[in-house]
Scaffold this active site. Structure first.
Site, PDB file in Angstrom:
ATOM      1  N   GLN A  46       0.809  -1.217   0.000  1.00 17.36           N
ATOM      2  CA  GLN A  46       0.000   0.000   0.000  1.00 17.36           C
ATOM      3  C   GLN A  46       0.845   1.271   0.000  1.00 17.36           C
ATOM      4  O   GLN A  46       0.350   2.337  -0.365  1.00 17.36           O
ATOM      5  CB  GLN A  46      -0.934  -0.002   1.206  1.00 17.36           C
ATOM      6  N   ARG A 104       4.059   0.982  12.710  1.00 15.61           N
ATOM      7  CA  ARG A 104       3.756  -0.356  12.224  1.00 15.61           C
ATOM      8  C   ARG A 104       3.920  -0.372  10.711  1.00 15.61           C
ATOM      9  O   ARG A 104       3.372   0.496  10.007  1.00 15.61           O
ATOM     10  CB  ARG A 104       2.329  -0.762  12.610  1.00 15.61           C
ATOM     11  N   HIS A 149       1.595  -9.024   4.983  1.00 17.67           N
ATOM     12  CA  HIS A 149       0.416  -8.155   4.984  1.00 17.67           C
ATOM     13  C   HIS A 149      -0.240  -8.249   3.600  1.00 17.67           C
ATOM     14  O   HIS A 149      -0.195  -7.319   2.797  1.00 17.67           O
ATOM     15  CB  HIS A 149       0.822  -6.713   5.304  1.00 17.67           C
ATOM     16  N   ASN A 194      -1.016 -10.340   8.894  1.00 17.70           N
ATOM     17  CA  ASN A 194      -2.050  -9.322   9.067  1.00 17.70           C
ATOM     18  C   ASN A 194      -3.377  -9.837   8.526  1.00 17.70           C
ATOM     19  O   ASN A 194      -3.481 -10.219   7.356  1.00 17.70           O
ATOM     20  CB  ASN A 194      -1.681  -8.039   8.317  1.00 17.70           C
ATOM     21  N   GLU A 195      -4.365  -9.880   9.387  1.00 14.41           N
ATOM     22  CA  GLU A 195      -5.751 -10.181   9.017  1.00 14.41           C
ATOM     23  C   GLU A 195      -5.931 -11.421   8.131  1.00 14.41           C
ATOM     24  O   GLU A 195      -6.597 -11.369   7.089  1.00 14.41           O
ATOM     25  CB  GLU A 195      -6.392  -8.984   8.308  1.00 14.41           C
ATOM     26  N   ASN A 337      -7.238  -5.202  14.695  1.00 16.71           N
ATOM     27  CA  ASN A 337      -7.631  -4.135  13.774  1.00 16.71           C
ATOM     28  C   ASN A 337      -9.134  -3.914  13.938  1.00 16.71           C
ATOM     29  O   ASN A 337      -9.930  -4.797  13.610  1.00 16.71           O
ATOM     30  CB  ASN A 337      -7.333  -4.518  12.323  1.00 16.71           C
ATOM     31  N   TYR A 339     -12.482  -1.286  13.276  1.00 23.58           N
ATOM     32  CA  TYR A 339     -13.027  -0.121  12.576  1.00 23.58           C
ATOM     33  C   TYR A 339     -14.509   0.115  12.864  1.00 23.58           C
ATOM     34  O   TYR A 339     -14.935   1.247  13.006  1.00 23.58           O
ATOM     35  CB  TYR A 339     -12.839  -0.273  11.064  1.00 23.58           C
ATOM     36  N   GLU A 412      -4.682  -1.370  14.103  1.00 22.25           N
ATOM     37  CA  GLU A 412      -5.284  -0.466  13.109  1.00 22.25           C
ATOM     38  C   GLU A 412      -6.587   0.074  13.664  1.00 22.25           C
ATOM     39  O   GLU A 412      -7.352  -0.660  14.312  1.00 22.25           O
ATOM     40  CB  GLU A 412      -5.583  -1.169  11.773  1.00 22.25           C
ATOM     41  N   TRP A 461      -4.639   4.022  11.581  1.00 21.85           N
ATOM     42  CA  TRP A 461      -4.520   3.878  10.127  1.00 21.85           C
ATOM     43  C   TRP A 461      -5.038   5.174   9.513  1.00 21.85           C
ATOM     44  O   TRP A 461      -6.222   5.450   9.601  1.00 21.85           O
ATOM     45  CB  TRP A 461      -5.339   2.679   9.626  1.00 21.85           C
ATOM     46  N   GLU A 468      -5.792   1.504  -1.151  1.00 24.46           N
ATOM     47  CA  GLU A 468      -6.668   0.778  -0.221  1.00 24.46           C
ATOM     48  C   GLU A 468      -7.285  -0.461  -0.880  1.00 24.46           C
ATOM     49  O   GLU A 468      -8.490  -0.611  -1.005  1.00 24.46           O
ATOM     50  CB  GLU A 468      -7.762   1.715   0.307  1.00 24.46           C
ATOM     51  N   TRP A 469      -6.397  -1.364  -1.327  1.00 28.32           N
ATOM     52  CA  TRP A 469      -6.781  -2.657  -1.873  1.00 28.32           C
ATOM     53  C   TRP A 469      -7.840  -2.520  -2.964  1.00 28.32           C
ATOM     54  O   TRP A 469      -7.635  -1.773  -3.909  1.00 28.32           O
ATOM     55  CB  TRP A 469      -7.196  -3.609  -0.745  1.00 28.32           C
TER      56      TRP A 469
END
Length: 520
Positions: A46, A104, A149, A194-195, A337, A339, A412, A461, A468-469
């Site tokens: 990213q 991070r 990631h 990550n995730e 993470n 949100y 995040e 974040w 963003e993907w």
């Protein structure tokens, strides 16, 4: 005009101060320990760019974005991203200005091992990360490093299907060993993945992330092959065992001398039952088990959640006795993470809308941000994103209670804004909603800490707007606005707020690597 500009600036500053948590005595109100890590978060694909220079190999995301099958809304890719590869010193200066004591970030697997364990080490990539880590430490900023990631070598996918093969466990251990040996004298916080609880469903069930595998009604992409009801559990199993292999390697070869810590990062959306019915409450627990606990239960308890075992039966792989022994207590910390949050409705005993219902192999429930016409939190332009700070406190408390108060980091947390080409730069930098979001979530976190949760850091974040993907460059999360034509970084008001918060409400002075690690 100058007077009006100054008046406007003063007004904005006062508004920022009003959004700070109220206090009369910092020492009395701040729950954050002296060595608490405050930072921002990023990832290699990213941020870095430089996708095909200085010997870097092709990653799964390079292949995905160049292969004509991606579902990225603006048709973009991470070839340049925000060019952190060439601008890392400028970005470290921005971190220093924020007064953070940690950052991070992730290592690009293919930048140091272009073909995984089937090729040579790329010393140009090693040198880049050596310079990056040294530059961070020179500014008193502790690197908090993720090994994977989302971006992995395409070579491994081409050879035997990546995470669908048990060979992937050797691949990841080989890569992790190189990183520990090369960077472990300076990196004291390692994250394996990550995730993975987000990556696996998107890559192997819906197919909208690489390797784009899906089947039947689950398919949300033009997948050429896959089995959406079987492959997610195979991929997850190999990732869990890859994590265990890396942790075992770190503990037996490096941890005593290097005195670091190792963990994993998982995405956690807070779930509330749609009603007080037993069915909805059980569905809410299933939702947690089929997402977050799916990965964490094996790593800490050596077995999959009971809810998954009961529903999936033979679809769920099993762990050997040796694997169970490696897995138990297989981390030093849990990264979260967080949100947003959703309501959960049962789909076993209640008929659900087939458009939104989650299948049996996903736990048989339905998610919604609304209940009886009311949102779970403040609505945003995005249906998947409702602002619910209480969910962070509840998430941390849930993890504390279920996993014996294992040390946690919020790895995040941030606020998304839609990119709008009609906005002026002034519009873009006056991000009061982001300030409010971050302030309220830190306050919610402080409540959980006061109640005994062992939380040791918070990473927002993100430092910069970035790729963003599948949303490409259409979402902006940064404390700094990035002009993607020039890559100029411009601080938002949230950057001023975060700096002020750290200065006023914490004692986050960097006290040296050894002391920092000893204190944990």
């Amino acid at each position: 005009m100058r007077f009006l500009a100054l008046l406007l600036l003063k007004t904005m500053f006062l508004e920022i101060l009003l959004l700070l948590p109220l206090s009369s005595a910092v020492d009395d109100l701040s729950p954050f320990p002296k060595n608490f890590l405050f930072g921002t978060a990023s990832s290699s694909y990213q941020y870095e760019g430089g996708y095909n220079i200085d010997g870097k190999g092709q990653s799964n995301w390079d292949n995905f974005t160049h292969g004509g099958r991606s579902m990225i809304v603006d048709g973009s890719n991470g070839d340049i991203a925000v060019d952190h590869y060439h601008r890392y010193q400028e970005d470290i200066d921005l971190l220093e200005a924020l007064k953070v004591n940690s950052q991070r970030l992730s290592i690009s697997w293919t930048r140091i091992l272009p073909k995984g364990r089937f090729g040579e080490i790329n010393w140009a990539g090693i040198n880049f990360y050596n310079k990056l880590f040294d530059a961070l430490l020179l500014k008193g900023i502790q690197p908090f490093v993720t090994l994977s990631h989302y971006d992995n070598p395409q070579e491994l996918e081409d050879r035997y299907g990546g995470w669908l093969s048990s060979e992937s466990q050797q691949d990841f251990a080989f890569y992790a060993d190189l990183c520990f040996k090369t960077f472990g004298d300076r990196v004291k916080y390692w994250v394996t993945f990550n995730e993975p609880n987000n990556l696996v469903p998107l890559g192997y069930r819906s197919g909208i992330y690489p390797p784009c595998r899906c089947s039947g009604s689950f398919a949300m992409a033009n997948c050429k092959e896959g089995d959406s009801e079987k492959e997610p559990f195979i991929a997850a199993h190999n990732i869990i065992l890859s994590h265990a292999a890396a942790v075992d390697l770190y503990r037996t070869k490096y941890q005593v001398e290097q005195r670091g810590r190792i963990g994993i990062v998982l995405q956690h959306e807070w779930y509330e039952p749609m009603s007080n019915s037993t069915a909805d409450k059980l569905a809410t627990e299933r939702a947690r088990s089929f997402t977050f606990n799916w990965f964490l239960d094996p790593i800490i308890f050596g077995k999959y959640p009971e809810e998954m075992e009961n529903i999936l039966g033979s679809l769920l792989p099993t762990f050997s006795t040796n694997e169970k022994n490696k897995l138990k207590k297989g981390l030093d910390f849990i990264g979260i993470n967080y949100y947003t949050a959703s309501y959960v409705q049962d789909c076993i005993y209640t008929k659900c809308d087939s458009r939104f219902g989650i299948s049996r192999t996903e736990g048989s429930y339905m998610k919604s941000g609304d209940k009886n016409g009311f949102s779970i939190g403040e609505s945003t332009p995005f249906s998947w994103f409702n602002v619910y700070p209480q969910g962070l406190e509840k998430t941390v408390t849930y993890v504390k209670d279920r996993y014996n108060n294992t040390p946690m980091f919020i790895t995040e947390n941030g606020y998304a804004e839609q990119d709008d080409p009609n906005f002026t730069l002034e519009d873009q930098v006056n991000d009061f909603k982001r300030i409010k979001y971050i302030a309220n979530h830190i306050e919610a976190l402080s409540i959980a800490i006061r109640k005994g949760a062992d939380v040791r850091g918070y990473f927002a974040w993100s430092l910069l707007d970035n790729f963003e993907w599948t949303y490409g460059y259409t979402l902006r999360y940064g404390f700094h606005h990035v002009d993607y034509a020039t890559l100029k970084r411009t601080p938002r008001l949230s950057a001023t707020w975060y700096k002020q918060f750290i200065a006023n409400y914490t004692e986050t002075k960097f006290i040296g690597i050894d002391n920092l690690v000893q204190s944990t």
